[in-house]
Write a protein that holds these residues in place. Sequence first.
Motif, PDB file in Angstrom:
ATOM      1  N   GLN A   1       0.813  -1.268   0.025  1.00 24.09           N
ATOM      2  CA  GLN A   1      -0.083   0.001  -0.009  1.00 24.09           C
ATOM      3  C   GLN A   1       0.854   1.259   0.072  1.00 24.09           C
ATOM      4  N   THR A   2       1.802   1.350   0.781  1.00 24.13           N
ATOM      5  CA  THR A   2       2.761   2.309   0.885  1.00 24.13           C
ATOM      6  C   THR A   2       3.771   2.673  -0.489  1.00 24.13           C
ATOM      7  N   LEU A   3       4.064   1.563  -1.046  1.00 23.53           N
ATOM      8  CA  LEU A   3       4.561   1.643  -2.304  1.00 23.53           C
ATOM      9  C   LEU A   3       3.846   2.302  -3.435  1.00 23.53           C
ATOM     10  N   VAL A   4       2.507   2.116  -3.331  1.00 26.75           N
ATOM     11  CA  VAL A   4       1.669   2.631  -4.283  1.00 26.75           C
ATOM     12  C   VAL A   4       1.185   4.071  -4.073  1.00 26.75           C
ATOM     13  N   GLU A   5       1.256   4.356  -3.011  1.00 28.28           N
ATOM     14  CA  GLU A   5       0.905   5.832  -2.523  1.00 28.28           C
ATOM     15  C   GLU A   5       2.277   6.606  -2.643  1.00 28.28           C
ATOM     16  N   SER A   6       3.491   6.026  -2.449  1.00 31.64           N
ATOM     17  CA  SER A   6       4.669   6.581  -2.638  1.00 31.64           C
ATOM     18  C   SER A   6       5.540   6.954  -3.976  1.00 31.64           C
ATOM     19  N   LEU A   7       5.030   5.762  -4.720  1.00 33.43           N
ATOM     20  CA  LEU A   7       5.901   5.620  -6.073  1.00 33.43           C
ATOM     21  C   LEU A   7       5.317   6.503  -7.151  1.00 33.43           C
ATOM     22  N   PHE A   8       3.777   6.353  -7.054  1.00 34.97           N
ATOM     23  CA  PHE A   8       3.095   6.908  -8.341  1.00 34.97           C
ATOM     24  C   PHE A   8       2.704   8.446  -8.225  1.00 34.97           C
ATOM     25  N   THR A   9       2.495   9.252  -9.276  1.00 37.73           N
ATOM     26  CA  THR A   9       2.179  10.541  -9.099  1.00 37.73           C
ATOM     27  C   THR A   9       0.887  10.531 -10.417  1.00 37.73           C
ATOM     28  N   GLU A  10       0.969  11.737 -10.889  1.00 43.58           N
ATOM     29  CA  GLU A  10      -0.065  11.945 -11.807  1.00 43.58           C
ATOM     30  C   GLU A  10       0.284  11.294 -13.187  1.00 43.58           C
ATOM     31  N   ASN A  11       1.506  10.894 -13.214  1.00 40.10           N
ATOM     32  CA  ASN A  11       2.047  10.296 -14.599  1.00 40.10           C
ATOM     33  C   ASN A  11       2.072   8.703 -14.258  1.00 40.10           C
ATOM     34  N   VAL A  12       1.089   8.454 -13.604  1.00 37.74           N
ATOM     35  CA  VAL A  12       1.010   6.989 -13.153  1.00 37.74           C
ATOM     36  C   VAL A  12       1.116   5.975 -14.305  1.00 37.74           C
ATOM     37  N   MET A  13       0.786   6.190 -15.362  1.00 38.25           N
ATOM     38  CA  MET A  13       0.530   5.295 -16.598  1.00 38.25           C
ATOM     39  C   MET A  13       1.657   4.877 -17.116  1.00 38.25           C
TER      40      MET A  13
END
Length: 383
Positions: A266-278
């Motif tokens: 869960q922490t990795l999803v919230e921390s690694l991704f931004t508005e450029n998630v794709m």
Amino acid sequence: MASAGVVNIRRDVDDKFYRYKMPILVTKIEGRGNGIKTVLSNMSDVARALSRPPSYPAKYFGGELGALTSMDEPNDKYIVNGAHDNARLRDLLDGFIDKFVLCGSCKNPETDLFLTKTEDIFRDCKACGAQTGVDMRQKLTTWIIRNPPKRTKKKKTAENAENAGEGKEGEDGDKGGEGSDDDEFTKRIKAEAAELPTAEQAAASGVAGLSLDDEGSDEGGDSPLEALTLWIEENKSKDDGAGLTPQTIMDKTAELGIEGKHKTVQTLVESLFTENVMTELKKYMPVFQKAIGSEDEKNQRNQKSLLGGLERLVGVNYPQLVPVVPKILMEFYQNDVLEEDIIVQWGTHVSKKYVGKDVSKKVRKAAEPMLKWFEEAEDEESE
């Protein structure tokens, strides 16, 4: 006007006899270049006047400014990276007070925060007795849940708090009712809060020895997650994140002793991704493939935590990403990270575990094209 160095907690109240005061926030900019930072010189004094831990407003500043926050509670040091104008920080403090201090009913600042069993956050007002909910879409709520406030006095019954959470969200809770569970609920919250180590204590004892157990208990486990988040944020800002590779990320989780844990996902999803998630999905997909496990033995708990992190990512951090939820799910599905059964179960059951109920519904509503695609594929196979 208030005396020198002191202002009304509610700065919109222009009454010199207003009883609720706090020190004026004092800040100091230090360093230069990439090392420039803003020191919150009297954060503890301000927080004490608000009856909140100093880490709460400090973290709120960092979240609103998109900046890293350094906190050394034993030595009373609170720092926000970057140069930030004092007036801007005072305005942000007003926002913190409005969202996390003032009673939602009477606007009195004499409140205590408490968590319900469903991890909803409420303000308990000593003035009017109302229990009003905090907007769970706020970024700070994650930090508060991981670092719950200590209960300072006996509260209303746990049942009333639960009823307030299940009833009108954000409105006054039921003030009636009696019960003996109040003391036990209060003791449990205090015990859990007391057991949570600070980042400094974790560093002193060796964070690699701290872990999250498989049943989801976070006893002693929040410091490694916080360390992971800070490490990712720091490396994002260095050379456009060149050093933040799937291998270095997996090495870091192993070093912290939280490799393969569901809250790590869960922490990795919230921390690694931004508005450029794709774009970022392609780069970091190996991290999640490793965390979920092999085709023969996929970790369902980690998949559910991944979806919980996705809810917070698009529902709280980047609401503009809600329309691309089906594309995100499809990437994880096609790369054997998420299974069809897990996605369908998640998409058809609204939950308040990670975000507020309205946000949860909104994210799942956006996922409907993916669920429909599964359904149509199944119909074709049956035919």
